[in-house]
Design an enzyme around this catalytic site. Structure first.
Site, PDB file in Angstrom:
ATOM      1  N   ILE A   1      -6.866   8.004   4.961  1.00 55.29           N
ATOM      2  CA  ILE A   1      -5.789   8.355   4.037  1.00 55.29           C
ATOM      3  C   ILE A   1      -4.484   7.642   4.424  1.00 55.29           C
ATOM      4  O   ILE A   1      -3.890   7.929   5.470  1.00 55.29           O
ATOM      5  CB  ILE A   1      -5.586   9.895   4.000  1.00 55.29           C
TER       6      ILE A   1
ATOM      7  N   GLU B   1      -9.655   1.598  -2.988  1.00 55.43           N
ATOM      8  CA  GLU B   1      -9.410   1.706  -4.439  1.00 55.43           C
ATOM      9  C   GLU B   1     -10.596   1.196  -5.250  1.00 55.43           C
ATOM     10  O   GLU B   1     -10.428   0.585  -6.302  1.00 55.43           O
ATOM     11  CB  GLU B   1      -8.167   0.905  -4.835  1.00 55.43           C
TER      12      GLU B   1
ATOM     13  N   SER C   1       0.838  -1.207   0.000  1.00 53.59           N
ATOM     14  CA  SER C   1       0.000   0.000   0.000  1.00 53.59           C
ATOM     15  C   SER C   1       0.866   1.247   0.000  1.00 53.59           C
ATOM     16  O   SER C   1       0.610   2.190  -0.746  1.00 53.59           O
ATOM     17  CB  SER C   1      -0.843   0.072   1.284  1.00 53.59           C
TER      18      SER C   1
HETATM   19  P1  TGC Z   1     -18.040   9.228 -14.092  1.00 54.94           P
HETATM   20  O1  TGC Z   1     -19.051  10.240 -14.542  1.00 54.94           O
HETATM   21  O2  TGC Z   1     -18.178   7.814 -14.534  1.00 54.94           O
HETATM   22  O3  TGC Z   1     -16.587   9.744 -14.504  1.00 54.94           O
HETATM   23  C1  TGC Z   1     -16.163  11.074 -14.288  1.00 54.94           C
HETATM   24  C2  TGC Z   1     -15.032  11.327 -15.262  1.00 54.94           C
HETATM   25  O4  TGC Z   1     -13.938  10.477 -14.944  1.00 54.94           O
HETATM   26  C3  TGC Z   1     -13.668   9.609 -16.068  1.00 54.94           C
HETATM   27  N1  TGC Z   1     -13.311   8.294 -15.490  1.00 54.94           N
HETATM   28  C4  TGC Z   1     -12.059   7.835 -15.483  1.00 54.94           C
HETATM   29  N2  TGC Z   1     -10.939   8.345 -15.978  1.00 54.94           N
HETATM   30  C5  TGC Z   1      -9.822   7.636 -15.808  1.00 54.94           C
HETATM   31  N3  TGC Z   1      -9.800   6.453 -15.180  1.00 54.94           N
HETATM   32  C6  TGC Z   1     -10.918   5.907 -14.655  1.00 54.94           C
HETATM   33  N4  TGC Z   1     -10.869   4.742 -14.007  1.00 54.94           N
HETATM   34  C7  TGC Z   1     -12.128   6.607 -14.794  1.00 54.94           C
HETATM   35  N5  TGC Z   1     -13.403   6.373 -14.411  1.00 54.94           N
HETATM   36  C8  TGC Z   1     -14.126   7.420 -14.854  1.00 54.94           C
HETATM   37  C9  TGC Z   1     -14.928   9.581 -16.875  1.00 54.94           C
HETATM   38  O5  TGC Z   1     -14.668   9.261 -18.217  1.00 54.94           O
HETATM   39  C10 TGC Z   1     -15.395  11.015 -16.716  1.00 54.94           C
HETATM   40  O6  TGC Z   1     -14.583  11.828 -17.536  1.00 54.94           O
HETATM   41  P2  TGC Z   1     -15.187  13.137 -18.260  1.00 54.94           P
HETATM   42  O7  TGC Z   1     -14.081  13.637 -19.124  1.00 54.94           O
HETATM   43  O8  TGC Z   1     -16.390  12.675 -19.012  1.00 54.94           O
HETATM   44  O9  TGC Z   1     -15.545  14.076 -17.159  1.00 54.94           O
HETATM   45  O10 TGC Z   1     -17.936   9.317 -12.526  1.00 54.94           O
HETATM   46  P3  TGC Z   1     -18.917   8.811 -11.399  1.00 54.94           P
HETATM   47  O11 TGC Z   1     -18.995   9.892 -10.367  1.00 54.94           O
HETATM   48  O12 TGC Z   1     -20.197   8.300 -11.987  1.00 54.94           O
HETATM   49  O13 TGC Z   1     -18.098   7.617 -10.723  1.00 54.94           O
HETATM   50  C11 TGC Z   1     -17.798   6.441 -11.325  1.00 54.94           C
HETATM   51  C12 TGC Z   1     -17.136   5.486 -10.278  1.00 54.94           C
HETATM   52  C13 TGC Z   1     -18.154   5.000  -9.255  1.00 54.94           C
HETATM   53  C14 TGC Z   1     -16.611   4.312 -11.061  1.00 54.94           C
HETATM   54  C15 TGC Z   1     -15.973   6.213  -9.546  1.00 54.94           C
HETATM   55  O14 TGC Z   1     -16.436   7.252  -8.762  1.00 54.94           O
HETATM   56  C16 TGC Z   1     -15.168   5.290  -8.677  1.00 54.94           C
HETATM   57  O15 TGC Z   1     -14.236   4.648  -9.157  1.00 54.94           O
HETATM   58  N6  TGC Z   1     -15.467   5.197  -7.341  1.00 54.94           N
HETATM   59  C17 TGC Z   1     -14.642   4.461  -6.392  1.00 54.94           C
HETATM   60  C18 TGC Z   1     -13.845   5.433  -5.554  1.00 54.94           C
HETATM   61  C19 TGC Z   1     -12.477   4.935  -5.252  1.00 54.94           C
HETATM   62  O16 TGC Z   1     -11.961   3.999  -5.834  1.00 54.94           O
HETATM   63  N7  TGC Z   1     -11.800   5.612  -4.354  1.00 54.94           N
HETATM   64  C20 TGC Z   1     -10.442   5.274  -4.036  1.00 54.94           C
HETATM   65  C21 TGC Z   1      -9.818   6.312  -3.125  1.00 54.94           C
HETATM   66  S1  TGC Z   1      -8.051   6.172  -3.043  1.00 54.94           S
HETATM   67  C22 TGC Z   1      -7.803   4.778  -2.195  1.00 54.94           C
HETATM   68  O17 TGC Z   1      -8.635   4.005  -1.869  1.00 54.94           O
HETATM   69  C23 TGC Z   1      -6.384   4.530  -1.888  1.00 54.94           C
HETATM   70  S2  TGC Z   1      -6.117   3.097  -1.052  1.00 54.94           S
HETATM   71  C24 TGC Z   1      -4.533   3.370  -0.734  1.00 54.94           C
HETATM   72  C25 TGC Z   1      -3.694   2.179  -0.577  1.00 54.94           C
HETATM   73  O18 TGC Z   1      -3.373   1.462  -1.574  1.00 54.94           O
HETATM   74  O19 TGC Z   1      -3.244   2.035   0.587  1.00 54.94           O
HETATM   75  P1  FAD Z   2     -19.065   3.134   0.947  1.00 55.79           P
HETATM   76  O1  FAD Z   2     -18.864   3.873  -0.325  1.00 55.79           O
HETATM   77  O2  FAD Z   2     -19.941   3.728   1.975  1.00 55.79           O
HETATM   78  O3  FAD Z   2     -19.556   1.670   0.593  1.00 55.79           O
HETATM   79  C1  FAD Z   2     -20.132   0.801   1.580  1.00 55.79           C
HETATM   80  C2  FAD Z   2     -20.770  -0.385   0.865  1.00 55.79           C
HETATM   81  O4  FAD Z   2     -21.788   0.083  -0.029  1.00 55.79           O
HETATM   82  C3  FAD Z   2     -19.788  -1.185   0.018  1.00 55.79           C
HETATM   83  O5  FAD Z   2     -20.099  -2.542   0.069  1.00 55.79           O
HETATM   84  C4  FAD Z   2     -20.043  -0.667  -1.390  1.00 55.79           C
HETATM   85  O6  FAD Z   2     -19.693  -1.607  -2.408  1.00 55.79           O
HETATM   86  C5  FAD Z   2     -21.539  -0.419  -1.333  1.00 55.79           C
HETATM   87  N1  FAD Z   2     -21.949   0.553  -2.333  1.00 55.79           N
HETATM   88  C6  FAD Z   2     -21.651   1.876  -2.393  1.00 55.79           C
HETATM   89  N2  FAD Z   2     -22.188   2.444  -3.486  1.00 55.79           N
HETATM   90  C7  FAD Z   2     -22.842   1.453  -4.144  1.00 55.79           C
HETATM   91  C8  FAD Z   2     -23.590   1.400  -5.346  1.00 55.79           C
HETATM   92  N3  FAD Z   2     -23.762   2.463  -6.134  1.00 55.79           N
HETATM   93  N4  FAD Z   2     -24.113   0.210  -5.713  1.00 55.79           N
HETATM   94  C9  FAD Z   2     -23.921  -0.906  -4.973  1.00 55.79           C
HETATM   95  N5  FAD Z   2     -23.229  -0.910  -3.805  1.00 55.79           N
HETATM   96  C10 FAD Z   2     -22.689   0.258  -3.416  1.00 55.79           C
HETATM   97  N6  FAD Z   2      -9.004   6.820   0.310  1.00 55.79           N
HETATM   98  C11 FAD Z   2      -8.193   7.807  -0.167  1.00 55.79           C
HETATM   99  O7  FAD Z   2      -8.651   8.774  -0.777  1.00 55.79           O
HETATM  100  N7  FAD Z   2      -6.842   7.743   0.001  1.00 55.79           N
HETATM  101  C12 FAD Z   2      -6.233   6.724   0.663  1.00 55.79           C
HETATM  102  O8  FAD Z   2      -4.995   6.698   0.796  1.00 55.79           O
HETATM  103  C13 FAD Z   2      -7.069   5.686   1.195  1.00 55.79           C
HETATM  104  N8  FAD Z   2      -6.513   4.695   1.915  1.00 55.79           N
HETATM  105  C14 FAD Z   2      -7.333   3.781   2.545  1.00 55.79           C
HETATM  106  C15 FAD Z   2      -6.773   2.849   3.429  1.00 55.79           C
HETATM  107  C16 FAD Z   2      -7.593   1.951   4.099  1.00 55.79           C
HETATM  108  C17 FAD Z   2      -6.995   1.011   5.099  1.00 55.79           C
HETATM  109  C18 FAD Z   2      -8.988   1.938   3.852  1.00 55.79           C
HETATM  110  C19 FAD Z   2      -9.881   0.947   4.543  1.00 55.79           C
HETATM  111  C20 FAD Z   2      -9.546   2.864   2.990  1.00 55.79           C
HETATM  112  C21 FAD Z   2      -8.729   3.799   2.335  1.00 55.79           C
HETATM  113  N9  FAD Z   2      -9.276   4.784   1.508  1.00 55.79           N
HETATM  114  C22 FAD Z   2      -8.468   5.773   0.987  1.00 55.79           C
HETATM  115  C23 FAD Z   2     -10.727   4.906   1.379  1.00 55.79           C
HETATM  116  C24 FAD Z   2     -11.324   3.915   0.387  1.00 55.79           C
HETATM  117  O9  FAD Z   2     -11.054   4.271  -0.920  1.00 55.79           O
HETATM  118  C25 FAD Z   2     -12.841   3.863   0.656  1.00 55.79           C
HETATM  119  O10 FAD Z   2     -13.010   3.202   1.895  1.00 55.79           O
HETATM  120  C26 FAD Z   2     -13.579   3.141  -0.454  1.00 55.79           C
HETATM  121  O11 FAD Z   2     -13.571   3.903  -1.653  1.00 55.79           O
HETATM  122  C27 FAD Z   2     -15.054   2.826  -0.070  1.00 55.79           C
HETATM  123  O12 FAD Z   2     -15.671   3.928   0.486  1.00 55.79           O
HETATM  124  P2  FAD Z   2     -16.467   3.798   1.892  1.00 55.79           P
HETATM  125  O13 FAD Z   2     -15.550   3.146   2.857  1.00 55.79           O
HETATM  126  O14 FAD Z   2     -16.982   5.147   2.215  1.00 55.79           O
HETATM  127  O15 FAD Z   2     -17.628   2.795   1.610  1.00 55.79           O
END
Ligand code: TGC
Ligand code: FAD
Length: 390
Positions: free
Chosen positions: A167, A369, A95
């Protein structure tokens, strides 16, 4: 786990070139020598082994698939094999490397000004500086587009207000890549430096997962960011989502490493543990079924990771391919950990063995992610043309 020689059922290695095997071997040796001996203690005590950061930098593991500014410029396949080995050690270490390279160096590399690149990339690459990525908020996880954090332009500065949550590396970071909405409602990225007045970070305690990783909250209260710290090269949610492709790709390989550690431990155990008629438990069909399931899923996961990596190297990868890789490989890794825990019986629950630590870590990896279900929806959108998030 000493002497781990890999998991290769179908001559997977014949598909790798010498550079890829060398990178994997270097990472494997580092994990054997530096991570395995200390990781259970760090995990038990809830501490991050920060002393390893300069060594990871020296090995070229930070931003390893980026080019220039001191980065190693590895192929994406070599990079993936490196994350696989690191996560065989611990998901927290992987991570840290994913965030530093995929979520901090990548956006600076892809969207930053030349001045930002010169200032941060060599320092992050060497591990002299640590970075974090602030996208998730307390109320907006899967739906980052709803974020409340605001950046309001005032003269030559932006004033940042809001909160980020969960984060990785937040409280130890020298620079935070923070995503905020501006007055035009569009998302932009900012480099927030440690010590900026109005910027605070604190740690999340009580985690049963990723205990050897720092997880923090970030708060911004009238925090003034110089205009020069805006990432100029991207506007909109595609900025942070583009970074996630990098990190999710590394996770897709990394999860295989955790699965391999659990499979290998269960296999060794099953061959020596005897029950009923003095036979090893590996001689029972039900145990063999579990081991056969594990190696089959690991093998399928390796082929998926390799193909997505080759597509990425050719510039042909689509985000939905990466979603499939992350969803599948983390899912099978978690199931592998659970089956491996079962094979160890009661011994499976103690930290003399790595399995429960990997299993608990993988619960976070399953969620961060993009949760497993969010990736199903990304794939669903790609094949049907219909977005089903709302
Ligand atoms: P949507 O309207 O679909 O897209 C908005 C704009 O973004 C573009 N896009 C992408 N571009 C590049 N790569 C991708 N994977 C992309 N997905 C979408 C899309 O084409 C659009 O572009 P434009 O030019 O038309 O504006 O957006 P939405 O709001 O409907 O969301 C789609 C969804 C649900 C897939 C997205 O919000 C999502 O992936 N949600 C999950 C959030 C997430 O993964 N958060 C992670 C936070 S960081 C983290 O967890 C770090 S963990 C750290 C560690 O490893 O320790
Ligand atoms: P929620 O979005 O509230 O989801 C809860 C449940 O609802 C899940 O089962 C999900 O699949 C479901 N759900 C949500 N929406 C839908 C839908 N539309 N349809 C069906 N099911 C749905 N974030 C950062 O920005 N930076 C980081 O460095 C980072 N590091 C992390 C490290 C750790 C250890 C953890 C646990 C998380 C970290 N995150 C980070 C946050 C991480 O990206 C979020 O936890 C993740 O994106 C899910 O968001 P949430 O926890 O708010 O869950």
């Amino acid at each position: 786990m000493a002497g781990f020689t890999g998991v290769d059922f179908i001559e997977f290695d014949s598909l790798l070139n010498d550079e890829e095997k060398l990178v994997r071997q270097t990472a494997r040796q580092f994990v054997e020598n530096e991570i395995i001996p200390i990781i259970e203690k760090h995990s038990r005590e809830g501490t991050f082994p920060k002393h390893l950061v300069p060594q990871l930098g020296e090995l070229g593991f930070f931003g390893a698939n980026l080019h220039g500014y001191g980065c190693a410029g590895m192929s994406n396949v070599a990079y993936g094999l490196m994350t696989q080995e690191l996560e065989r050690g611990d998901s927290g270490l992987r991570s840290f490397v994913s965030v530093q390279g995929g979520l901090v160096m990548y956006p600076i590399h892809a969207y930053g000004s030349e001045e930002q690149k010169q200032k941060w990339l060599p320092a992050l690459q060497s591990g002299q500086a640590i970075g974090c990525f602030g996208l998730t908020e307390p109320q907006f996880g899967s739906n980052p587009g709803g974020m409340l954090t605001r950046a309001v332009k005032k003269g030559a500065k932006y004033v940042l207000n809001g909160e980020k949550m969960w984060i990785t590396s937040g409280s130890i970071a020298d620079v935070a890549v923070v995503w905020a909405k501006c007055e035009d409602e569009k998302v932009r990225g900012f480099l927030v430096e440690k010590g900026t007045p109005g910027f605070k970070a604190w740690d999340v305690h009580g985690k049963w997962s990723l205990r050897a990783s720092v997880t923090s909250g970030l708060a911004f209260t009238d925090c003034e960011i110089p205009e020069a710290n805006l990432l100029p090269g991207v506007v909109g949610l595609k900025g942070p989502l583009g970074c996630l492709n990098q990190a999710r790709y590394g996770i897709g390989w990394g999860a295989l490493g955790a699965a391999m550690a659990c499979y290998d431990t269960a296999l060794q155990y099953a061959k020596t543990r005897k029950q009923f008629a003095n036979k090893p438990i590996a001689a029972h069909q039900l145990v063999q079924e579990k081991l056969a399931w594990m190696i089959t899923e690991i093998t399928k996961g390796q082929l998926l990771a390799l193909h997505v990596g080759r597509l990425k190297d050719l510039g042909k990868v689509h985000p939905s391919h990466i979603s499939m890789l992350k969803m599948n490989n983390v899912g099978i890794a978690l199931d592998t950990a659970r089956k491996a825990r079962d094979i160890l019986g009661a011994n499976g629950i103690v930290d003399d063995y790595c399995i429960m630590r990997h299993m608990n870590n993988l619960e976070s990896v399953f969620t961060y992610e993009g949760t497993n279900d969010i990736h199903k929806l990304v794939i669903g959108e790609r094949i049907t043309g219909i977005a089903a998030y709302v």
